[in-house]
Design a protein around this motif. Structure first.
Motif, PDB file in Angstrom:
ATOM      1  N   ARG A 169     -14.346   0.858   1.534  1.00  0.00           N
ATOM      2  CA  ARG A 169     -14.658  -0.031   0.461  1.00  0.00           C
ATOM      3  C   ARG A 169     -15.169  -1.575   1.078  1.00  0.00           C
ATOM      4  O   ARG A 169     -16.405  -2.102   0.661  1.00  0.00           O
ATOM      5  CB  ARG A 169     -13.404  -0.596  -0.266  1.00  0.00           C
ATOM      6  CG  ARG A 169     -13.871  -1.415  -1.502  1.00  0.00           C
ATOM      7  CD  ARG A 169     -12.604  -1.319  -2.380  1.00  0.00           C
ATOM      8  NE  ARG A 169     -12.578  -1.968  -3.528  1.00  0.00           N
ATOM      9  CZ  ARG A 169     -11.542  -2.624  -4.126  1.00  0.00           C
ATOM     10  NH1 ARG A 169     -10.420  -2.163  -3.879  1.00  0.00           N
ATOM     11  NH2 ARG A 169     -11.770  -3.509  -5.059  1.00  0.00           N
ATOM     12  N   TYR A 170     -14.792  -2.080   2.415  1.00  0.00           N
ATOM     13  CA  TYR A 170     -15.156  -3.273   2.805  1.00  0.00           C
ATOM     14  C   TYR A 170     -15.668  -3.041   4.356  1.00  0.00           C
ATOM     15  O   TYR A 170     -15.688  -3.924   4.974  1.00  0.00           O
ATOM     16  CB  TYR A 170     -14.166  -4.347   2.941  1.00  0.00           C
ATOM     17  CG  TYR A 170     -13.543  -4.545   1.288  1.00  0.00           C
ATOM     18  CD1 TYR A 170     -14.316  -5.220   0.161  1.00  0.00           C
ATOM     19  CD2 TYR A 170     -12.159  -3.893   0.986  1.00  0.00           C
ATOM     20  CE1 TYR A 170     -13.901  -5.464  -0.961  1.00  0.00           C
ATOM     21  CE2 TYR A 170     -11.819  -4.265  -0.363  1.00  0.00           C
ATOM     22  CZ  TYR A 170     -12.507  -4.916  -1.249  1.00  0.00           C
ATOM     23  OH  TYR A 170     -11.837  -5.239  -2.471  1.00  0.00           O
ATOM     24  N   ASN A 224      -3.413 -10.697  -2.485  1.00  0.00           N
ATOM     25  CA  ASN A 224      -4.386  -9.705  -2.880  1.00  0.00           C
ATOM     26  C   ASN A 224      -5.462  -9.681  -1.681  1.00  0.00           C
ATOM     27  O   ASN A 224      -6.184 -10.248  -1.763  1.00  0.00           O
ATOM     28  CB  ASN A 224      -4.941 -10.096  -4.051  1.00  0.00           C
ATOM     29  CG  ASN A 224      -5.920  -8.955  -4.494  1.00  0.00           C
ATOM     30  OD1 ASN A 224      -6.002  -7.851  -4.105  1.00  0.00           O
ATOM     31  ND2 ASN A 224      -6.907  -9.349  -5.439  1.00  0.00           N
ATOM     32  N   ASP A 227      -7.924   1.817   3.452  1.00  0.00           N
ATOM     33  CA  ASP A 227      -9.255   1.940   2.841  1.00  0.00           C
ATOM     34  C   ASP A 227     -10.069   1.299   3.859  1.00  0.00           C
ATOM     35  O   ASP A 227     -10.469   0.061   4.283  1.00  0.00           O
ATOM     36  CB  ASP A 227      -9.462   1.145   1.637  1.00  0.00           C
ATOM     37  CG  ASP A 227     -10.656   1.741   0.983  1.00  0.00           C
ATOM     38  OD1 ASP A 227     -11.616   2.196   1.789  1.00  0.00           O
ATOM     39  OD2 ASP A 227     -10.937   1.371  -0.385  1.00  0.00           O
ATOM     40  N   SER A 287      -2.803  -5.853   0.795  1.00  0.00           N
ATOM     41  CA  SER A 287      -1.770  -6.435  -0.506  1.00  0.00           C
ATOM     42  C   SER A 287      -0.364  -6.244  -0.413  1.00  0.00           C
ATOM     43  O   SER A 287      -0.100  -5.186  -0.395  1.00  0.00           O
ATOM     44  CB  SER A 287      -2.726  -5.826  -1.656  1.00  0.00           C
ATOM     45  OG  SER A 287      -4.002  -5.831  -1.773  1.00  0.00           O
ATOM     46  N   GLU A 307      -1.390   2.111  -6.368  1.00  0.00           N
ATOM     47  CA  GLU A 307      -1.699   2.213  -7.974  1.00  0.00           C
ATOM     48  C   GLU A 307      -0.075   1.953  -8.551  1.00  0.00           C
ATOM     49  O   GLU A 307       0.853   2.650  -8.245  1.00  0.00           O
ATOM     50  CB  GLU A 307      -2.065   3.602  -8.429  1.00  0.00           C
ATOM     51  CG  GLU A 307      -2.649   3.671  -9.885  1.00  0.00           C
ATOM     52  CD  GLU A 307      -3.211   4.945 -10.067  1.00  0.00           C
ATOM     53  OE1 GLU A 307      -3.344   5.245 -11.391  1.00  0.00           O
ATOM     54  OE2 GLU A 307      -3.627   5.735  -9.248  1.00  0.00           O
ATOM     55  N   SER A 317       0.741  -0.926  -0.052  1.00  0.00           N
ATOM     56  CA  SER A 317       0.024  -0.052   0.015  1.00  0.00           C
ATOM     57  C   SER A 317       0.909   1.440  -0.051  1.00  0.00           C
ATOM     58  O   SER A 317       0.416   2.406  -0.305  1.00  0.00           O
ATOM     59  CB  SER A 317      -0.758   0.019   1.188  1.00  0.00           C
ATOM     60  OG  SER A 317      -0.269  -0.118   2.610  1.00  0.00           O
ATOM     61  N   VAL A 327      -8.774  -2.155   5.030  1.00  0.00           N
ATOM     62  CA  VAL A 327      -7.953  -3.136   4.207  1.00  0.00           C
ATOM     63  C   VAL A 327      -6.716  -2.032   3.776  1.00  0.00           C
ATOM     64  O   VAL A 327      -6.995  -0.954   3.274  1.00  0.00           O
ATOM     65  CB  VAL A 327      -8.775  -3.572   2.815  1.00  0.00           C
ATOM     66  CG1 VAL A 327      -7.569  -4.138   1.971  1.00  0.00           C
ATOM     67  CG2 VAL A 327      -9.504  -4.545   3.302  1.00  0.00           C
ATOM     68  N   HIS A 328      -5.563  -2.561   3.732  1.00  0.00           N
ATOM     69  CA  HIS A 328      -4.493  -1.756   3.256  1.00  0.00           C
ATOM     70  C   HIS A 328      -4.343  -2.069   1.532  1.00  0.00           C
ATOM     71  O   HIS A 328      -3.924  -3.198   1.375  1.00  0.00           O
ATOM     72  CB  HIS A 328      -3.259  -1.943   3.632  1.00  0.00           C
ATOM     73  CG  HIS A 328      -3.199  -1.670   5.076  1.00  0.00           C
ATOM     74  ND1 HIS A 328      -2.108  -0.600   5.431  1.00  0.00           N
ATOM     75  CD2 HIS A 328      -3.435  -2.221   6.230  1.00  0.00           C
ATOM     76  CE1 HIS A 328      -2.418  -0.425   6.779  1.00  0.00           C
ATOM     77  NE2 HIS A 328      -3.007  -1.549   7.293  1.00  0.00           N
ATOM     78  N   PRO A 329      -4.879  -1.478   0.442  1.00  0.00           N
ATOM     79  CA  PRO A 329      -4.928  -1.409  -0.846  1.00  0.00           C
ATOM     80  C   PRO A 329      -3.595  -1.528  -1.279  1.00  0.00           C
ATOM     81  O   PRO A 329      -2.945  -0.555  -1.129  1.00  0.00           O
ATOM     82  CB  PRO A 329      -6.024  -0.404  -1.147  1.00  0.00           C
ATOM     83  CG  PRO A 329      -6.013   0.740  -0.462  1.00  0.00           C
ATOM     84  CD  PRO A 329      -5.428   0.189   1.161  1.00  0.00           C
ATOM     85  N   GLU A 356      -7.708  -7.315  -1.309  1.00  0.00           N
ATOM     86  CA  GLU A 356      -8.897  -6.689  -1.875  1.00  0.00           C
ATOM     87  C   GLU A 356      -9.755  -7.842  -2.558  1.00  0.00           C
ATOM     88  O   GLU A 356     -10.184  -7.657  -3.528  1.00  0.00           O
ATOM     89  CB  GLU A 356      -8.362  -5.539  -2.611  1.00  0.00           C
ATOM     90  CG  GLU A 356      -7.536  -4.513  -2.015  1.00  0.00           C
ATOM     91  CD  GLU A 356      -6.644  -3.595  -2.762  1.00  0.00           C
ATOM     92  OE1 GLU A 356      -7.179  -2.807  -3.552  1.00  0.00           O
ATOM     93  OE2 GLU A 356      -5.482  -3.998  -3.086  1.00  0.00           O
TER      94      GLU A 356
END
Length: 410
Positions: A45-46, A206, A42, A244, A56, A20, A51-53, A208
């Protein structure tokens, strides 16, 4: 595995880390700048599960063929990407002769499941209690064969081999944190014993994924609510926050690295793993025994520790008891739970901890404390060694001791 005589020195010469916080050693090196780094979390979202996404990133930088990208699930892309980073960092990428002699040790979990099918099973369980029979009725007709294949770590290893042309032998390990522990231990011991000169080792997760979150929630393993550091979670009911993570390292025999002019991040002086029954007291006892099994002196005084604690209770409290035991033996553990910063990477968590320890030794310091209480204490002065702990949320314990390689010895 029996004791090895005439052990060879094992160096870390390449790091591939995606999380992340970003991708590459520069992004994660910011953790060791002396300034606090805000975790990327994040919480919406869930909801209620933070969650640590994954940051990018452009997968095409390490996986150039679109046909390769299309056939990979997200967790495979993360792993293949991190593996490419490690090979590039070590100066191995593109060297066909060296890649032919580079071996693999890969950890992975299961493939991504069909959430609709899982929800159908759960809804029908409200009407029937025969879960085993119901699963046999529903799953064979509802799941595509590719959705859940045993030994998917083989698939990740295969993709790394295809994309990056790593064509030595491969050892693969599937299932939770113990898989990551086993992959690192296997690579370390093979090099020590002279069975391999260079190994690419690591894993990927993953986080996410709705199916993954569902599975962990059924086991009551997840942290609910806003982001909290690992130690705080353990004190407030426990639970881990998935992150992730793709974490791969190039491990190399010192003689082999020196012959090709590769500079080391650090030396892995010892690495031991265990798997207990997880009865009360097992984890504390296992970690203390692993410390003795390291077979190398751990001096008294301040001992920097990168803890892989997940935050799941009561396991995390048992790791804290191990630190108390260290104190009683004259060591003063200065801990940092790296799960507070990047989340819990399950199969990739222990490899990530070793990668971060190597970066800590390169930069000469630990990340700033993430707690204001008495667990994560400030540390002054440069560091020469780091102890890495890996304790699975429900099975698998491990320790690794990393030392700085001085210019004189290198």
């Amino acid at each position: 595995m029996g004791r090895i005589t005439d052990k060879r020195e094992v160096w870390i010469t390449g790091i591939g880390l995606a999380s992340s916080l970003g991708a590459d050693t520069e992004a994660h090196g910011a953790l060791f700048s002396g300034e606090a780094v805000e975790p990327s979390v994040d919480e919406d979202r869930y909801d209620p599960y933070p969650v640590h996404p994954l940051a990018e990133l452009d997968f095409g930088r390490q996986i150039p063929k679109k046909s390769d990208l299309r056939q990979m699930e997200a967790w495979q892309r993360i792993g293949v990407y991190a593996a490419g980073l490690a090979l590039t960092d070590a100066g191995v990428a593109g060297d066909g002769a060296l890649l032919d002699r580079t071996h693999l040790a890969v950890a992975a979990g299961s493939g991504e499941r069909d959430t609709k099918v899982d929800c159908d099973v759960l809804e029908r369980l409200d009407q029937r209690g025969d879960a085993a029979v119901l699963a046999k009725e529903v799953l064979p007709g509802a799941l595509r064969p590719t959705l859940f294949l045993a030994q998917l770590s083989n698939m990740l290893a295969g993709n790394i081999s295809i994309v990056h042309s790593v064509t030595g032998s491969s050892r693969t390990f599937m299932g939770e944190e113990i898989a990551g522990l086993a992959a690192m231990e296997n690579a370390f011991r093979r090099i020590q014993a002279g069975q391999a000169d260079i190994v690419l080792a690591g894993g990927a997760l993953n986080a996410e994924r709705e199916d993954l979150l569902l599975g962990y929630e059924i086991g009551h393993n997840l942290w609910r609510g806003g982001h909290r550091p690992v130690w705080a979670r353990a004190r407030e009911g426990g639970g881990f926050t998935p992150g992730s993570v793709g974490a791969f390292l190039v491990l190399e025999a010192r003689s082999h690295a020196e012959a090709r002019g590769a500079a080391p991040y650090a030396r892995i002086s010892a690495l031991e793993t265990e798997r207990t029954q997880r009865q009360a007291g097992d984890v504390t006892r296992a970690l203390s025994e692993l410390l003795e099994r390291l077979g190398v002196p751990v001096p008294t005084g301040p001992l920097p520790v990168l803890s892989g604690a997940s935050g799941v209770a009561p396991i995390t409290e048992e790791e804290l008891s191990f630190f108390d035991d260290l104190t009683a033996r004259g060591r003063a553990p200065i801990t940092r739970a790296y799960g507070s910063l990047i989340g819990h990477g399950v199969e990739a968590h222990f490899p990530a901890g070793i990668a971060l320890a190597a970066l800590a030794l390169r930069h000469g310091q630990l990340p700033p404390p993430s707690e204001t209480d008495d667990i994560e204490l400030p540390l002054t002065g440069a560091i020469d060694r780091v102890l890495v702990t890996g304790v699975g949320h429900w099975r698998g314990e491990g320790l690794a001791l990393l030392d700085r390689v001085s210019e004189k010895t290198a």
